[in-house]
Enzyme design. Structure first.
Site, mmCIF file in Angstrom:
data_model
loop_
_atom_site.group_PDB
_atom_site.id
_atom_site.type_symbol
_atom_site.label_atom_id
_atom_site.label_comp_id
_atom_site.label_asym_id
_atom_site.label_seq_id
_atom_site.Cartn_x
_atom_site.Cartn_y
_atom_site.Cartn_z
ATOM 1 N N GLU A 37 -24.888 46.372 -1.351
ATOM 2 C CA GLU A 37 -26.265 46.834 -1.123
ATOM 3 C C GLU A 37 -27.194 46.336 -2.220
ATOM 4 O O GLU A 37 -26.764 45.757 -3.226
ATOM 5 C CB GLU A 37 -26.266 48.362 -1.004
ATOM 6 C CG GLU A 37 -25.425 48.806 0.195
ATOM 7 C CD GLU A 37 -25.400 50.308 0.416
ATOM 8 O OE1 GLU A 37 -25.833 51.067 -0.472
ATOM 9 O OE2 GLU A 37 -24.918 50.708 1.490
ATOM 10 N N GLU B 267 -18.338 42.814 6.897
ATOM 11 C CA GLU B 267 -17.909 41.748 7.801
ATOM 12 C C GLU B 267 -18.537 40.423 7.399
ATOM 13 O O GLU B 267 -17.901 39.364 7.447
ATOM 14 C CB GLU B 267 -18.298 42.083 9.252
ATOM 15 C CG GLU B 267 -17.603 43.314 9.823
ATOM 16 C CD GLU B 267 -18.357 44.618 9.553
ATOM 17 O OE1 GLU B 267 -19.071 44.719 8.538
ATOM 18 O OE2 GLU B 267 -18.215 45.528 10.377
HETATM 19 N N1 THU Z 1 -21.957 48.509 6.988
HETATM 20 C C1 THU Z 1 -20.999 47.527 6.954
HETATM 21 O O1 THU Z 1 -20.680 46.979 5.899
HETATM 22 N N2 THU Z 1 -20.424 47.183 8.119
HETATM 23 C C2 THU Z 1 -20.719 47.741 9.318
HETATM 24 O O2 THU Z 1 -20.178 47.295 10.324
HETATM 25 C C3 THU Z 1 -21.624 48.865 9.409
HETATM 26 C C4 THU Z 1 -22.402 49.164 8.185
HETATM 27 C C5 THU Z 1 -22.575 48.897 5.725
HETATM 28 C C6 THU Z 1 -24.005 48.456 5.549
HETATM 29 C C7 THU Z 1 -24.520 49.467 4.548
HETATM 30 O O3 THU Z 1 -24.200 49.011 3.236
HETATM 31 C C8 THU Z 1 -23.715 50.720 4.836
HETATM 32 O O4 THU Z 1 -22.589 50.297 5.608
HETATM 33 C C9 THU Z 1 -24.495 51.787 5.613
HETATM 34 O O5 THU Z 1 -25.073 51.257 6.738
#
Ligand code: THU
Length: 130
Positions: free
Chosen positions: A41, A52
């Site tokens: 993030e 992913e």
């Molecule tokens: N997130 C992922 O890494 N993969 C997903 O398939 C869904 C969401 C992450 C993005 C963000 O850092 C956190 O999960 C909350 O949305």
């Protein structure tokens, strides 16, 4: 290392100070090698990247462009489903029959193919003739 173990391990590395939601993802490429990624993030929230996307980037950086299986894990009430953008990213490198294994950290799991997750994906075929 199994895909699940690798996904659990990389999830620990996730940088998710804003959402607190750590995700680990692993793709198995055509060669059999596995590549891991976690969400990263950013204080400018839209700049964050999904687990992913990180796993796909690691695969491509290693010189591979075909994935054969995907595993994703998060501490979620139900098995973590890839977001819409990641479904499109997975569809770029895996055919519709590729299985996506979705896990919770407490062991619940479900599996769906890329085609089930993203029917009618925008594909390179749509750009034929451009
Ligand atoms: N997130 C992922 O890494 N993969 C997903 O398939 C869904 C969401 C992450 C993005 C963000 O850092 C956190 O999960 C909350 O949305």
């Amino acid at each position: 290392m199994s895909m699940l173990k690798a996904a659990e391990a990389v999830r620990e590395k996730a940088y998710a100070p804003y959402s607190g939601f750590k995700v680990g993802a692993v793709v198995r490429a055509k060669s059999g090698a596995i590549y891991s990624g976690c969400n990263v993030e950013n204080v400018a929230y839209p700049q964050g990247t999904c687990a992913e996307a990180g796993a796909i980037a690691a695969m491509v950086a290693a010189g591979e462009t075909e994935l054969c299986e995907v595993t994703v894990i998060a501490d979620s009430p139900m098995p973590i489903a890839p977001c819409g953008g990641c479904r499109q990213k997975l569809a770029e490198f895996g055919n519709g029959d590729v299985v996506v294994n979705m896990f919770t950290t407490s062991g619940e799991t479900t599996r769906m193919t890329i085609a089930q997750l993203l029917p009618g994906a925008f594909s390179p075929q749509h750009m034929k003739g451009v």
